[in-house]
Write a protein that holds these residues in place. Structure first.
Motif, PDB file in Angstrom:
ATOM      1  N   GLY A   8       0.810  -1.196   0.000  1.00 34.31           N
ATOM      2  CA  GLY A   8       0.000   0.000   0.000  1.00 34.31           C
ATOM      3  C   GLY A   8       0.843   1.245   0.000  1.00 34.31           C
ATOM      4  N   PHE A   9       0.265   2.317  -0.510  1.00 25.89           N
ATOM      5  CA  PHE A   9       0.885   3.637  -0.499  1.00 25.89           C
ATOM      6  C   PHE A   9      -0.204   4.647  -0.228  1.00 25.89           C
ATOM      7  CE2 PHE A   9       1.829   7.716  -2.337  1.00 25.89           C
ATOM      8  CZ  PHE A   9       3.085   7.971  -1.824  1.00 25.89           C
ATOM      9  N   ALA A  10       0.062   5.631   0.599  1.00 27.21           N
ATOM     10  CA  ALA A  10      -0.902   6.701   0.839  1.00 27.21           C
ATOM     11  C   ALA A  10      -0.163   8.007   1.053  1.00 27.21           C
ATOM     12  CB  ALA A  10      -1.768   6.394   2.066  1.00 27.21           C
ATOM     13  N   SER A  11      -0.683   9.063   0.453  1.00 27.76           N
ATOM     14  CA  SER A  11      -0.192  10.388   0.809  1.00 27.76           C
ATOM     15  C   SER A  11      -0.801  10.719   2.165  1.00 27.76           C
ATOM     16  CB  SER A  11      -0.596  11.416  -0.248  1.00 27.76           C
ATOM     17  OG  SER A  11      -2.000  11.586  -0.270  1.00 27.76           O
ATOM     18  N   ILE A  12      -0.101  11.521   2.944  1.00 26.57           N
ATOM     19  CA  ILE A  12      -0.615  11.950   4.247  1.00 26.57           C
ATOM     20  C   ILE A  12      -0.807  13.455   4.156  1.00 26.57           C
ATOM     21  CG2 ILE A  12      -0.140  12.138   6.719  1.00 26.57           C
ATOM     22  CD1 ILE A  12       1.462   9.546   6.501  1.00 26.57           C
ATOM     23  N   THR A  13      -1.969  13.928   4.604  1.00 23.39           N
ATOM     24  CA  THR A  13      -2.334  15.314   4.376  1.00 23.39           C
ATOM     25  C   THR A  13      -3.004  15.954   5.578  1.00 23.39           C
ATOM     26  OG1 THR A  13      -3.646  16.755   2.936  1.00 23.39           O
ATOM     27  CG2 THR A  13      -4.530  14.572   3.356  1.00 23.39           C
ATOM     28  N   LYS A  14      -2.814  17.263   5.732  1.00 22.00           N
ATOM     29  CA  LYS A  14      -3.540  18.022   6.746  1.00 22.00           C
ATOM     30  C   LYS A  14      -4.896  18.470   6.201  1.00 22.00           C
ATOM     31  CE  LYS A  14       0.349  19.876   9.349  1.00 22.00           C
ATOM     32  NZ  LYS A  14       1.037  21.100   9.778  1.00 22.00           N
ATOM     33  N   ASP A  15      -5.036  18.530   4.881  1.00 21.77           N
ATOM     34  CA  ASP A  15      -6.278  18.977   4.247  1.00 21.77           C
ATOM     35  C   ASP A  15      -6.779  17.864   3.333  1.00 21.77           C
ATOM     36  OD1 ASP A  15      -8.341  20.196   2.855  1.00 21.77           O
ATOM     37  OD2 ASP A  15      -7.247  22.078   2.546  1.00 21.77           O
ATOM     38  N   SER A  16      -7.515  16.915   3.906  1.00 19.38           N
ATOM     39  CA  SER A  16      -7.913  15.733   3.142  1.00 19.38           C
ATOM     40  C   SER A  16      -8.850  16.067   1.990  1.00 19.38           C
ATOM     41  CB  SER A  16      -8.526  14.672   4.057  1.00 19.38           C
ATOM     42  OG  SER A  16      -9.536  15.213   4.852  1.00 19.38           O
ATOM     43  N   ALA A  17      -9.709  17.081   2.130  1.00 21.99           N
ATOM     44  CA  ALA A  17     -10.621  17.445   1.041  1.00 21.99           C
ATOM     45  C   ALA A  17      -9.841  17.965  -0.169  1.00 21.99           C
ATOM     46  CB  ALA A  17     -11.636  18.484   1.512  1.00 21.99           C
ATOM     47  N   ALA A  18      -8.876  18.833   0.064  1.00 24.69           N
ATOM     48  CA  ALA A  18      -8.081  19.383  -1.042  1.00 24.69           C
ATOM     49  C   ALA A  18      -7.241  18.294  -1.697  1.00 24.69           C
ATOM     50  CB  ALA A  18      -7.192  20.519  -0.548  1.00 24.69           C
ATOM     51  N   SER A  19      -6.643  17.436  -0.875  1.00 25.12           N
ATOM     52  CA  SER A  19      -5.816  16.367  -1.439  1.00 25.12           C
ATOM     53  C   SER A  19      -6.660  15.361  -2.208  1.00 25.12           C
ATOM     54  CB  SER A  19      -5.045  15.658  -0.324  1.00 25.12           C
ATOM     55  OG  SER A  19      -4.122  16.540   0.259  1.00 25.12           O
ATOM     56  N   ALA A  20      -7.809  14.990  -1.655  1.00 21.70           N
ATOM     57  CA  ALA A  20      -8.694  14.058  -2.351  1.00 21.70           C
ATOM     58  C   ALA A  20      -9.159  14.666  -3.670  1.00 21.70           C
ATOM     59  CB  ALA A  20      -9.882  13.696  -1.474  1.00 21.70           C
ATOM     60  N   SER A  21      -9.378  15.977  -3.695  1.00 18.81           N
ATOM     61  CA  SER A  21      -9.795  16.656  -4.920  1.00 18.81           C
ATOM     62  C   SER A  21      -8.767  16.459  -6.033  1.00 18.81           C
ATOM     63  CB  SER A  21     -10.004  18.145  -4.645  1.00 18.81           C
ATOM     64  OG  SER A  21     -10.333  18.814  -5.833  1.00 18.81           O
ATOM     65  N   LEU A  22      -7.493  16.520  -5.685  1.00 13.15           N
ATOM     66  CA  LEU A  22      -6.443  16.292  -6.686  1.00 13.15           C
ATOM     67  C   LEU A  22      -6.592  14.915  -7.314  1.00 13.15           C
ATOM     68  CD1 LEU A  22      -3.682  16.758  -8.145  1.00 13.15           C
ATOM     69  CD2 LEU A  22      -2.626  15.785  -6.098  1.00 13.15           C
ATOM     70  N   TYR A  23      -6.713  13.906  -6.473  1.00 16.93           N
ATOM     71  CA  TYR A  23      -6.746  12.532  -6.983  1.00 16.93           C
ATOM     72  C   TYR A  23      -8.082  12.174  -7.633  1.00 16.93           C
ATOM     73  CZ  TYR A  23      -2.391  12.088  -4.469  1.00 16.93           C
ATOM     74  OH  TYR A  23      -1.110  12.275  -4.036  1.00 16.93           O
ATOM     75  N   VAL A  24      -9.193  12.663  -7.083  1.00 19.87           N
ATOM     76  CA  VAL A  24     -10.517  12.315  -7.603  1.00 19.87           C
ATOM     77  C   VAL A  24     -10.899  13.215  -8.775  1.00 19.87           C
ATOM     78  CG1 VAL A  24     -12.974  12.158  -7.047  1.00 19.87           C
ATOM     79  CG2 VAL A  24     -11.277  11.364  -5.395  1.00 19.87           C
ATOM     80  N   CYS A  25     -10.838  14.536  -8.560  1.00 15.66           N
ATOM     81  CA  CYS A  25     -11.302  15.475  -9.597  1.00 15.66           C
ATOM     82  C   CYS A  25     -10.271  15.673 -10.708  1.00 15.66           C
ATOM     83  CB  CYS A  25     -11.677  16.809  -8.965  1.00 15.66           C
ATOM     84  SG  CYS A  25     -13.022  16.671  -7.774  1.00 15.66           S
ATOM     85  N   ALA A  26      -9.038  15.972 -10.317  1.00 18.92           N
ATOM     86  CA  ALA A  26      -8.024  16.278 -11.331  1.00 18.92           C
ATOM     87  C   ALA A  26      -7.517  15.022 -12.048  1.00 18.92           C
ATOM     88  CB  ALA A  26      -6.855  17.029 -10.695  1.00 18.92           C
ATOM     89  N   LEU A  27      -7.284  13.948 -11.302  1.00 17.70           N
ATOM     90  CA  LEU A  27      -6.729  12.738 -11.914  1.00 17.70           C
ATOM     91  C   LEU A  27      -7.790  11.696 -12.256  1.00 17.70           C
ATOM     92  CD1 LEU A  27      -3.534  12.322  -9.694  1.00 17.70           C
ATOM     93  CD2 LEU A  27      -3.713  13.332 -11.979  1.00 17.70           C
ATOM     94  N   GLY A  28      -8.980  11.848 -11.708  1.00 20.01           N
ATOM     95  CA  GLY A  28     -10.080  10.942 -12.042  1.00 20.01           C
ATOM     96  C   GLY A  28     -10.008   9.566 -11.425  1.00 20.01           C
ATOM     97  N   LEU A  29      -9.297   9.422 -10.311  1.00 16.40           N
ATOM     98  CA  LEU A  29      -9.215   8.114  -9.660  1.00 16.40           C
ATOM     99  C   LEU A  29     -10.510   7.832  -8.908  1.00 16.40           C
ATOM    100  CD1 LEU A  29      -5.576   8.201  -8.240  1.00 16.40           C
ATOM    101  CD2 LEU A  29      -6.397   7.109 -10.339  1.00 16.40           C
ATOM    102  N   PRO A  30     -11.020   6.612  -9.000  1.00 17.84           N
ATOM    103  CA  PRO A  30     -12.278   6.272  -8.330  1.00 17.84           C
ATOM    104  C   PRO A  30     -12.072   5.896  -6.854  1.00 17.84           C
ATOM    105  CG  PRO A  30     -11.510   4.399  -9.587  1.00 17.84           C
ATOM    106  CD  PRO A  30     -10.528   5.524  -9.848  1.00 17.84           C
TER     107      PRO A  30
END
Length: 110
Positions: A8-30
């Motif tokens: 497994g790999f995970a980014s660790i973030t203080k702002d989970s909404a902004a980080s999730a936006s990168l992966y979900v909205c910008a990169l389109g990961l489900p």
């Protein structure tokens, strides 16, 4: 030590909404959602990929919501799969002999 794969790999973030936006909205990961944690299993190249809030990492590592000031804040976590629990113990011993530091000791998790 014989590493079988990236478990497994995970980014660790203080702002989970902004980080999730990168992966979900910008990169389109489900990414699935479990509380503030976003993830997907069976990600090509790794078994698990996630966006992990720092507060959840602190809870997992130290049993508290805040990351301790005396430990540098992480930006990612990577997990490697080994053959079994004995192989993990041997790998940790080997790494400690090479002066690697761990934020917590080995443990079995669900």
């Amino acid at each position: 030590m014989e590493i079988k794969c990236i478990a497994g790999f995970a980014s660790i973030t203080k702002d989970s909404a902004a980080s999730a936006s990168l992966y979900v909205c910008a990169l389109g990961l489900p990414l699935e959602k479990m509380g503030d944690y976003r993830f997907m299993n069976r990600f090509p190249g790794a078994n698990h990929f996630g966006v992990w809030p720092l507060s959840m990492a602190a809870q997992s590592c130290f049993g508290q919501e805040e990351w301790p000031d005396h430990v540098p804040e992480p930006i990612a976590t990577i997990e490697f799969e080994l053959a079994d629990a004995a192989a993990v113990e041997a790998a940790v011993k080997e790494m400690k002999e090479r002066d690697q530091e761990f934020v917590h000791e080995t443990r079995i998790e669900p």
